[in-house]
Design a protein around this motif. Structure first.
Motif, PDB file in Angstrom:
ATOM      1  N   VAL A 103       0.852  -1.183   0.000  1.00 34.98           N
ATOM      2  CA  VAL A 103       0.000   0.000   0.000  1.00 34.98           C
ATOM      3  C   VAL A 103       0.892   1.240   0.000  1.00 34.98           C
ATOM      4  O   VAL A 103       1.648   1.474   0.949  1.00 34.98           O
ATOM      5  CB  VAL A 103      -0.938   0.034   1.225  1.00 34.98           C
ATOM      6  N   ASN A 104       0.843   1.994  -1.091  1.00 32.28           N
ATOM      7  CA  ASN A 104       1.638   3.220  -1.237  1.00 32.28           C
ATOM      8  C   ASN A 104       3.117   2.984  -0.914  1.00 32.28           C
ATOM      9  O   ASN A 104       3.781   3.828  -0.301  1.00 32.28           O
ATOM     10  CB  ASN A 104       1.075   4.339  -0.353  1.00 32.28           C
ATOM     11  N   LEU A 105       3.620   1.845  -1.339  1.00 31.96           N
ATOM     12  CA  LEU A 105       4.993   1.444  -1.021  1.00 31.96           C
ATOM     13  C   LEU A 105       5.995   2.274  -1.822  1.00 31.96           C
ATOM     14  O   LEU A 105       5.899   2.371  -3.050  1.00 31.96           O
ATOM     15  CB  LEU A 105       5.171  -0.038  -1.331  1.00 31.96           C
ATOM     16  N   ALA A 106       6.966   2.855  -1.113  1.00 32.41           N
ATOM     17  CA  ALA A 106       7.961   3.697  -1.775  1.00 32.41           C
ATOM     18  C   ALA A 106       9.340   3.435  -1.187  1.00 32.41           C
ATOM     19  O   ALA A 106       9.484   3.093  -0.009  1.00 32.41           O
ATOM     20  CB  ALA A 106       7.600   5.173  -1.626  1.00 32.41           C
ATOM     21  N   LYS A 107      10.360   3.614  -2.041  1.00 30.74           N
ATOM     22  CA  LYS A 107      11.742   3.517  -1.585  1.00 30.74           C
ATOM     23  C   LYS A 107      12.575   4.555  -2.324  1.00 30.74           C
ATOM     24  O   LYS A 107      12.605   4.587  -3.556  1.00 30.74           O
ATOM     25  CB  LYS A 107      12.306   2.114  -1.851  1.00 30.74           C
ATOM     26  N   HIS A 108      13.228   5.413  -1.545  1.00 28.60           N
ATOM     27  CA  HIS A 108      14.069   6.465  -2.104  1.00 28.60           C
ATOM     28  C   HIS A 108      15.508   6.251  -1.650  1.00 28.60           C
ATOM     29  O   HIS A 108      15.764   5.922  -0.490  1.00 28.60           O
ATOM     30  CB  HIS A 108      13.589   7.844  -1.651  1.00 28.60           C
ATOM     31  N   TYR A 109      16.430   6.452  -2.555  1.00 28.77           N
ATOM     32  CA  TYR A 109      17.854   6.453  -2.231  1.00 28.77           C
ATOM     33  C   TYR A 109      18.363   7.858  -2.523  1.00 28.77           C
ATOM     34  O   TYR A 109      18.717   8.189  -3.658  1.00 28.77           O
ATOM     35  CB  TYR A 109      18.607   5.427  -3.068  1.00 28.77           C
ATOM     36  N   GLY A 110      18.348   8.708  -1.503  1.00 26.77           N
ATOM     37  CA  GLY A 110      18.689  10.099  -1.740  1.00 26.77           C
ATOM     38  C   GLY A 110      17.655  10.730  -2.658  1.00 26.77           C
ATOM     39  O   GLY A 110      16.448  10.661  -2.427  1.00 26.77           O
ATOM     40  N   ALA A 111      18.127  11.317  -3.764  1.00 29.01           N
ATOM     41  CA  ALA A 111      17.225  11.971  -4.714  1.00 29.01           C
ATOM     42  C   ALA A 111      16.607  10.985  -5.696  1.00 29.01           C
ATOM     43  O   ALA A 111      15.677  11.327  -6.425  1.00 29.01           O
ATOM     44  CB  ALA A 111      17.981  13.062  -5.474  1.00 29.01           C
ATOM     45  N   LYS A 112      17.113   9.756  -5.710  1.00 29.39           N
ATOM     46  CA  LYS A 112      16.613   8.768  -6.665  1.00 29.39           C
ATOM     47  C   LYS A 112      15.441   7.990  -6.079  1.00 29.39           C
ATOM     48  O   LYS A 112      15.507   7.508  -4.952  1.00 29.39           O
ATOM     49  CB  LYS A 112      17.716   7.793  -7.062  1.00 29.39           C
ATOM     50  N   THR A 113      14.383   7.867  -6.847  1.00 32.60           N
ATOM     51  CA  THR A 113      13.217   7.078  -6.443  1.00 32.60           C
ATOM     52  C   THR A 113      13.290   5.721  -7.120  1.00 32.60           C
ATOM     53  O   THR A 113      13.197   5.626  -8.343  1.00 32.60           O
ATOM     54  CB  THR A 113      11.908   7.785  -6.838  1.00 32.60           C
ATOM     55  N   VAL A 159      11.265   3.015  -6.027  1.00 30.64           N
ATOM     56  CA  VAL A 159       9.863   2.595  -6.058  1.00 30.64           C
ATOM     57  C   VAL A 159       9.038   3.788  -5.600  1.00 30.64           C
ATOM     58  O   VAL A 159       9.305   4.366  -4.548  1.00 30.64           O
ATOM     59  CB  VAL A 159       9.608   1.381  -5.136  1.00 30.64           C
ATOM     60  N   GLY A 160       8.034   4.163  -6.393  1.00 30.71           N
ATOM     61  CA  GLY A 160       7.350   5.436  -6.161  1.00 30.71           C
ATOM     62  C   GLY A 160       5.914   5.346  -5.704  1.00 30.71           C
ATOM     63  O   GLY A 160       5.015   5.795  -6.406  1.00 30.71           O
ATOM     64  N   GLY A 161       5.673   4.735  -4.562  1.00 25.28           N
ATOM     65  CA  GLY A 161       4.319   4.728  -4.004  1.00 25.28           C
ATOM     66  C   GLY A 161       3.376   3.777  -4.708  1.00 25.28           C
ATOM     67  O   GLY A 161       2.307   4.172  -5.167  1.00 25.28           O
ATOM     68  N   VAL A 162       3.756   2.502  -4.789  1.00 22.66           N
ATOM     69  CA  VAL A 162       2.949   1.520  -5.526  1.00 22.66           C
ATOM     70  C   VAL A 162       1.996   0.781  -4.584  1.00 22.66           C
ATOM     71  O   VAL A 162       2.284   0.579  -3.408  1.00 22.66           O
ATOM     72  CB  VAL A 162       3.840   0.496  -6.270  1.00 22.66           C
ATOM     73  N   THR A 163       0.865   0.381  -5.138  1.00 24.94           N
ATOM     74  CA  THR A 163      -0.128  -0.404  -4.410  1.00 24.94           C
ATOM     75  C   THR A 163      -0.508  -1.602  -5.264  1.00 24.94           C
ATOM     76  O   THR A 163      -0.851  -1.437  -6.436  1.00 24.94           O
ATOM     77  CB  THR A 163      -1.379   0.437  -4.103  1.00 24.94           C
ATOM     78  N   PHE A 164      -0.386  -2.793  -4.699  1.00 24.95           N
ATOM     79  CA  PHE A 164      -0.768  -4.004  -5.424  1.00 24.95           C
ATOM     80  C   PHE A 164      -1.007  -5.133  -4.429  1.00 24.95           C
ATOM     81  O   PHE A 164      -0.597  -5.072  -3.263  1.00 24.95           O
ATOM     82  CB  PHE A 164       0.307  -4.423  -6.437  1.00 24.95           C
ATOM     83  N   GLY A 221      12.578  -1.273 -10.537  1.00 24.63           N
ATOM     84  CA  GLY A 221      12.183  -1.361  -9.130  1.00 24.63           C
ATOM     85  C   GLY A 221      11.760  -2.743  -8.682  1.00 24.63           C
ATOM     86  O   GLY A 221      11.307  -2.923  -7.552  1.00 24.63           O
ATOM     87  N   LYS A 222      11.929  -3.759  -9.556  1.00 18.51           N
ATOM     88  CA  LYS A 222      11.499  -5.124  -9.199  1.00 18.51           C
ATOM     89  C   LYS A 222      12.275  -5.665  -8.002  1.00 18.51           C
ATOM     90  O   LYS A 222      11.682  -6.113  -7.023  1.00 18.51           O
ATOM     91  CB  LYS A 222      11.687  -6.077 -10.390  1.00 18.51           C
ATOM     92  N   SER A 223      13.592  -5.655  -8.108  1.00 15.14           N
ATOM     93  CA  SER A 223      14.405  -6.242  -7.035  1.00 15.14           C
ATOM     94  C   SER A 223      14.235  -5.486  -5.724  1.00 15.14           C
ATOM     95  O   SER A 223      14.158  -6.091  -4.652  1.00 15.14           O
ATOM     96  CB  SER A 223      15.885  -6.258  -7.440  1.00 15.14           C
ATOM     97  N   ILE A 229       5.999  -3.281 -13.744  1.00 12.37           N
ATOM     98  CA  ILE A 229       6.478  -2.049 -13.122  1.00 12.37           C
ATOM     99  C   ILE A 229       7.467  -1.366 -14.056  1.00 12.37           C
ATOM    100  O   ILE A 229       8.230  -2.026 -14.760  1.00 12.37           O
ATOM    101  CB  ILE A 229       7.123  -2.362 -11.742  1.00 12.37           C
ATOM    102  N   GLY A 230       7.416  -0.045 -14.089  1.00  9.52           N
ATOM    103  CA  GLY A 230       8.343   0.727 -14.898  1.00  9.52           C
ATOM    104  C   GLY A 230       8.652   2.043 -14.220  1.00  9.52           C
ATOM    105  O   GLY A 230       7.736   2.751 -13.786  1.00  9.52           O
ATOM    106  N   ARG A 231       9.930   2.353 -14.081  1.00  6.92           N
ATOM    107  CA  ARG A 231      10.372   3.583 -13.399  1.00  6.92           C
ATOM    108  C   ARG A 231       9.717   3.745 -12.025  1.00  6.92           C
ATOM    109  O   ARG A 231       9.297   4.831 -11.622  1.00  6.92           O
ATOM    110  CB  ARG A 231      10.105   4.820 -14.258  1.00  6.92           C
ATOM    111  N   GLY A 232       9.597   2.618 -11.319  1.00 13.11           N
ATOM    112  CA  GLY A 232       9.084   2.642  -9.957  1.00 13.11           C
ATOM    113  C   GLY A 232       7.584   2.760  -9.828  1.00 13.11           C
ATOM    114  O   GLY A 232       7.065   2.918  -8.723  1.00 13.11           O
ATOM    115  N   GLN A 233       6.843   2.658 -10.953  1.00 12.93           N
ATOM    116  CA  GLN A 233       5.391   2.770 -10.921  1.00 12.93           C
ATOM    117  C   GLN A 233       4.742   1.538 -11.547  1.00 12.93           C
ATOM    118  O   GLN A 233       5.293   0.964 -12.495  1.00 12.93           O
ATOM    119  CB  GLN A 233       4.920   4.016 -11.695  1.00 12.93           C
TER     120      GLN A 233
END
Length: 319
Positions: free
Chosen positions: A5-15, A17-22, A39-41, A200-204
């Protein structure tokens, strides 16, 4: 079941995984697809607690992975087949894992037989081939007879018999009501194994649907037509706004109209047609269509076999 639910992972300025729900549901094989860097791995690592989400939640069987007191019975994961003590035998590697959950030795022997490792079970894992390493990783994932199985590129390095075995294993476990979540870059294999796809593509998330729906959604009617008069028939069809490609001698690929309509045009204009074959969209074609705007790393295209070779290769040509 796996729920994000709204899962996100940021490494500094790089996203990453950008808030995914599945949701990955039990009783079916769910494939996880996406280009390199999509963003798969990272998502799979967050499921099993190896990476901490920057935002949102991810649960397995109703709890975060770290909250399970018996994780091997809940989740079996293959994320990195090389993550073994290289000087330890396959048998001892599995035995050490079993000891953490009071899993009997009989289960260790069972998964060794199940994965085809019996002949090398007493050999050091560091000397294993890529395929044998994959089998050991799958054996580790199966050890606790988990309710949820997560496999990242499980057929990597396997021979055809091993690939077929993984396919049948995934379907068998899903048939038992277990949750099976796997990724693969082999589209032909995913097409034969998965019931449902998450792309998934570009974290979405760019697709989350049954595989049949994804294939149907990207499919435009295409027909292979063979005729000696390709120029005339192609001109007749194009006049009605139909897309026509002449890829081979005496062969047209026609998009946007069905076989019956093509036959009608040919009959009315007395053009002899000796093949009309409807073409279906492959998973590879559907995947490329879905991810065309999400690929970060593009390779050089080779449209002409006779194209000038790259400078670094010129010296290797026959003189």
């Amino acid at each position: 079941m796996i729920e994000a639910v709204n899962l996100a992972k940021h490494y500094g300025a790089k996203t990453a995984v950008g808030g995914v729900t599945f949701t990955v549901k039990p009783g079916m094989v769910t494939g996880f697809l996406g280009p390199n860097g999509a963003g798969k791995s990272t998502t799979m690592r967050m499921i099993v607690g190896l990476d901490k989400p920057s935002a949102g939640t991810i649960t397995v069987n109703g709890k975060p992975y770290a909250k399970h007191h018996d994780p091997l019975h809940q989740v079996g994961a293959l994320l990195d087949a090389k993550a073994v003590h290289t000087s330890r035998s396959a048998y001892n590697h599995l035995l050490a894992m079993a000891a953490t959950h009071n899993i009997p030795t009989s289960r260790v022997n069972e998964v060794i037989d199940m994965t085809g490792l019996a002949a090398v079970a007493k050999k050091k894992a560091g000397g294993f081939s890529l395929g044998m390493g994959q089998r050991l990783g799958i054996a580790s994932a199966l050890l606790g007879d988990p309710q949820t199985l997560i496999l990242d590129e499980p057929v990597n390095g396997l021979d055809p018999e091993g690939v077929l075995w993984v396919r049948n294993l995934a379907k068998h476990l899903a048939g038992q009501g277990k949750t099976v979540f796997l990724s693969s870059h082999l589209m032909s294999e995913m097409a034969q194994t998965a019931d449902h796809l998450i792309v998934i593509g570009r974290g979405q998330i760019i697709a989350d649907a049954p595989i049949a729906t994804i294939l149907a959604g990207s499919q435009q009617a295409r027909v292979r037509v063979r005729t000696a008069d390709t120029a005339r028939l192609g001109q007749l069809l194009s006049a009605n706004g139909v897309q026509v490609q002449n890829n081979e001698r005496e062969t047209l690929e026609v998009s946007g109209v069905d076989s019956r309509q093509i036959a009608q045009v040919a009959l009315e204009n007395q053009v002899l047609v000796y093949e009309l074959t409807p073409l279906t969209t492959s998973l590879e074609e559907a995947y490329f269509d879905l991810t065309k705007d999400s690929v970060e790393y593009h390779s050089q295209e080779f449209d002409d076999a006779a194209a000038e070779p790259a400078p670094a290769l010129k010296g290797l040509q026959k003189r």
